[in-house]
Design a protein around this motif. Structure first.
Motif, PDB file in Angstrom:
ATOM      1  N   SER A   1       0.841  -1.188   0.000  1.00 52.09           N
ATOM      2  CA  SER A   1       0.000   0.000   0.000  1.00 52.09           C
ATOM      3  C   SER A   1       0.879   1.242   0.000  1.00 52.09           C
ATOM      4  CB  SER A   1      -0.912   0.000   1.228  1.00 52.09           C
ATOM      5  OG  SER A   1      -1.595   1.233   1.357  1.00 52.09           O
ATOM      6  N   GLN A   2       0.742   2.049  -1.022  1.00 49.63           N
ATOM      7  CA  GLN A   2       1.443   3.334  -1.106  1.00 49.63           C
ATOM      8  C   GLN A   2       2.954   3.176  -0.896  1.00 49.63           C
ATOM      9  OE1 GLN A   2      -0.342   5.665  -2.314  1.00 49.63           O
ATOM     10  NE2 GLN A   2      -2.297   4.688  -1.983  1.00 49.63           N
ATOM     11  N   GLY A   3       3.545   2.163  -1.544  1.00 50.72           N
ATOM     12  CA  GLY A   3       4.986   1.967  -1.490  1.00 50.72           C
ATOM     13  C   GLY A   3       5.508   1.187  -0.298  1.00 50.72           C
ATOM     14  N   VAL A   4       4.619   0.740   0.580  1.00 53.40           N
ATOM     15  CA  VAL A   4       5.031  -0.009   1.767  1.00 53.40           C
ATOM     16  C   VAL A   4       4.516  -1.445   1.653  1.00 53.40           C
ATOM     17  CG1 VAL A   4       4.948  -0.164   4.284  1.00 53.40           C
ATOM     18  CG2 VAL A   4       4.990   2.083   3.168  1.00 53.40           C
ATOM     19  N   ASP A   5       5.424  -2.395   1.845  1.00 49.64           N
ATOM     20  CA  ASP A   5       5.066  -3.815   1.845  1.00 49.64           C
ATOM     21  C   ASP A   5       4.773  -4.240   3.277  1.00 49.64           C
ATOM     22  OD1 ASP A   5       5.538  -4.161  -0.944  1.00 49.64           O
ATOM     23  OD2 ASP A   5       7.695  -4.334  -0.537  1.00 49.64           O
ATOM     24  N   TRP A   6       3.565  -4.754   3.503  1.00 46.56           N
ATOM     25  CA  TRP A   6       3.152  -5.218   4.824  1.00 46.56           C
ATOM     26  C   TRP A   6       3.104  -6.735   4.828  1.00 46.56           C
ATOM     27  CZ3 TRP A   6       3.178  -1.894   8.662  1.00 46.56           C
ATOM     28  CH2 TRP A   6       3.042  -0.545   8.365  1.00 46.56           C
ATOM     29  N   VAL A   7       3.761  -7.333   5.803  1.00 43.97           N
ATOM     30  CA  VAL A   7       3.710  -8.778   5.999  1.00 43.97           C
ATOM     31  C   VAL A   7       3.187  -8.994   7.412  1.00 43.97           C
ATOM     32  CG1 VAL A   7       5.019 -10.930   6.126  1.00 43.97           C
ATOM     33  CG2 VAL A   7       5.648  -9.181   4.437  1.00 43.97           C
ATOM     34  N   ILE A   8       2.050  -9.662   7.487  1.00 41.32           N
ATOM     35  CA  ILE A   8       1.417  -9.909   8.782  1.00 41.32           C
ATOM     36  C   ILE A   8       1.398 -11.409   9.018  1.00 41.32           C
ATOM     37  CG2 ILE A   8      -0.681  -9.640  10.151  1.00 41.32           C
ATOM     38  CD1 ILE A   8      -1.335  -7.230   8.253  1.00 41.32           C
ATOM     39  N   THR A   9       1.958 -11.820  10.146  1.00 37.49           N
ATOM     40  CA  THR A   9       1.890 -13.211  10.583  1.00 37.49           C
ATOM     41  C   THR A   9       1.120 -13.243  11.899  1.00 37.49           C
ATOM     42  OG1 THR A   9       3.929 -13.120  11.882  1.00 37.49           O
ATOM     43  CG2 THR A   9       4.159 -13.667   9.520  1.00 37.49           C
ATOM     44  N   ASP A  10       0.908 -14.435  12.413  1.00 42.19           N
ATOM     45  CA  ASP A  10       0.256 -14.522  13.719  1.00 42.19           C
ATOM     46  C   ASP A  10       1.089 -13.826  14.786  1.00 42.19           C
ATOM     47  OD1 ASP A  10      -2.043 -15.935  12.976  1.00 42.19           O
ATOM     48  OD2 ASP A  10      -1.042 -17.866  13.168  1.00 42.19           O
ATOM     49  N   ALA A  11       2.411 -13.773  14.569  1.00 45.04           N
ATOM     50  CA  ALA A  11       3.300 -13.221  15.581  1.00 45.04           C
ATOM     51  C   ALA A  11       3.661 -11.749  15.370  1.00 45.04           C
ATOM     52  CB  ALA A  11       4.589 -14.045  15.641  1.00 45.04           C
ATOM     53  N   MET A  12       3.830 -11.300  14.124  1.00 44.07           N
ATOM     54  CA  MET A  12       4.383  -9.967  13.864  1.00 44.07           C
ATOM     55  C   MET A  12       3.631  -9.214  12.769  1.00 44.07           C
ATOM     56  SD  MET A  12       6.921  -9.722  15.987  1.00 44.07           S
ATOM     57  CE  MET A  12       7.811  -8.278  15.448  1.00 44.07           C
ATOM     58  N   ILE A  13       3.699  -7.880  12.845  1.00 41.89           N
ATOM     59  CA  ILE A  13       3.248  -6.972  11.790  1.00 41.89           C
ATOM     60  C   ILE A  13       4.500  -6.228  11.348  1.00 41.89           C
ATOM     61  CG2 ILE A  13       1.815  -4.981  11.212  1.00 41.89           C
ATOM     62  CD1 ILE A  13       0.067  -5.797  13.690  1.00 41.89           C
ATOM     63  N   THR A  14       4.885  -6.398  10.083  1.00 44.69           N
ATOM     64  CA  THR A  14       6.113  -5.797   9.589  1.00 44.69           C
ATOM     65  C   THR A  14       5.818  -4.985   8.345  1.00 44.69           C
ATOM     66  OG1 THR A  14       7.339  -7.700  10.420  1.00 44.69           O
ATOM     67  CG2 THR A  14       8.473  -6.281   8.835  1.00 44.69           C
ATOM     68  N   GLY A  15       6.306  -3.756   8.315  1.00 45.02           N
ATOM     69  CA  GLY A  15       6.160  -2.886   7.152  1.00 45.02           C
ATOM     70  C   GLY A  15       7.513  -2.345   6.741  1.00 45.02           C
ATOM     71  N   SER A  16       7.761  -2.337   5.417  1.00 41.46           N
ATOM     72  CA  SER A  16       9.021  -1.780   4.920  1.00 41.46           C
ATOM     73  C   SER A  16       8.812  -1.211   3.527  1.00 41.46           C
ATOM     74  CB  SER A  16      10.120  -2.842   4.897  1.00 41.46           C
ATOM     75  OG  SER A  16       9.754  -3.901   4.035  1.00 41.46           O
ATOM     76  N   GLY A  17       9.538  -0.166   3.234  1.00 44.54           N
ATOM     77  CA  GLY A  17       9.454   0.482   1.936  1.00 44.54           C
ATOM     78  C   GLY A  17       9.542   1.986   2.087  1.00 44.54           C
ATOM     79  N   THR A  18       9.112   2.694   1.040  1.00 37.85           N
ATOM     80  CA  THR A  18       9.100   4.151   1.053  1.00 37.85           C
ATOM     81  C   THR A  18       7.693   4.615   0.707  1.00 37.85           C
ATOM     82  OG1 THR A  18      11.403   4.223   0.376  1.00 37.85           O
ATOM     83  CG2 THR A  18      10.117   6.239   0.081  1.00 37.85           C
ATOM     84  N   GLY A  19       7.067   5.301   1.629  1.00 36.98           N
ATOM     85  CA  GLY A  19       5.700   5.756   1.428  1.00 36.98           C
ATOM     86  C   GLY A  19       5.588   6.763   0.296  1.00 36.98           C
TER      87      GLY A  19
END
Length: 175
Positions: A42-60
């Protein structure tokens, strides 16, 4: 010599011991939201959601990046006071968007460095989603997937989402 038993022997159990964990975890259904495992850009950010973690990386590429799409509440939330909490503070604003039954979106922000916000609604809530402030810049965020929305004005210990009803066993949630 052989011993023959006819099944009618009555004898008390002697020195019977039981081992193992006898604690039964139960959940009250207080957590109203879930961020289910998924991936989303979304808007240049890659979100990976697992049962354990919410991780976002990229450039908005805009000021906000959506972590999830709208998710319907198991049961619409009535007007009232709610507390939205994160397990740890993040570097930018973590936002809860609530859509009411008229389709109007209401935004609630946990500001950078904080972990909770309490707010009062005057509407019935039908759906929610989460967003993260990017300020059109680099995003690198990783938090435990223990986001909670609960009724009342006090953030309490995290409880997994179980569909809004009590769950007698965490292995079999009432979703």
């Amino acid at each position: 010599s052989e011993i023959e038993l006819d099944g009618t022997v009555e004898a008390p159990f002697v020195d019977l011991k039981m081992y193992g964990d006898s604690f039964q975890q139960t959940y009250s259904g207080k957590n109203k939201v879930i961020i289910a495992p998924s991936t989303k850009t979304s808007q240049g950010v890659d979100w990976v959601i697992t049962d354990a973690m919410i991780t976002g990386s990229g450039t908005g590429t805009t000021n906000w990046s959506l972590i999830t799409d709208y998710i319907s509440f198991a049961t619409p939330l009535p007007e009232g006071q709610y507390t939205f909490s994160l397990p740890q503070a993040v570097g930018k604003i973590f936002q809860l968007n609530i859509r009411d039954t008229d389709g109007v979106t209401h935004d609630y922000n946990i500001e950078a460095g904080n972990t909770t916000i309490t707010f009062t609604t005057s509407y019935t809530a039908s759906a929610y989603r989460f967003a993260y402030r990017t300020d059109q810049g680099a995003v690198s965020v990783s938090i435990p997937n223990k986001v909670q929305l609960e009724a009342g004005s006090t953030a309490t210990s995290y409880e997994p989402y179980v569909g809004g009803v009590p769950a007698p066993n965490p292995d079999y949630p009432q979703v």
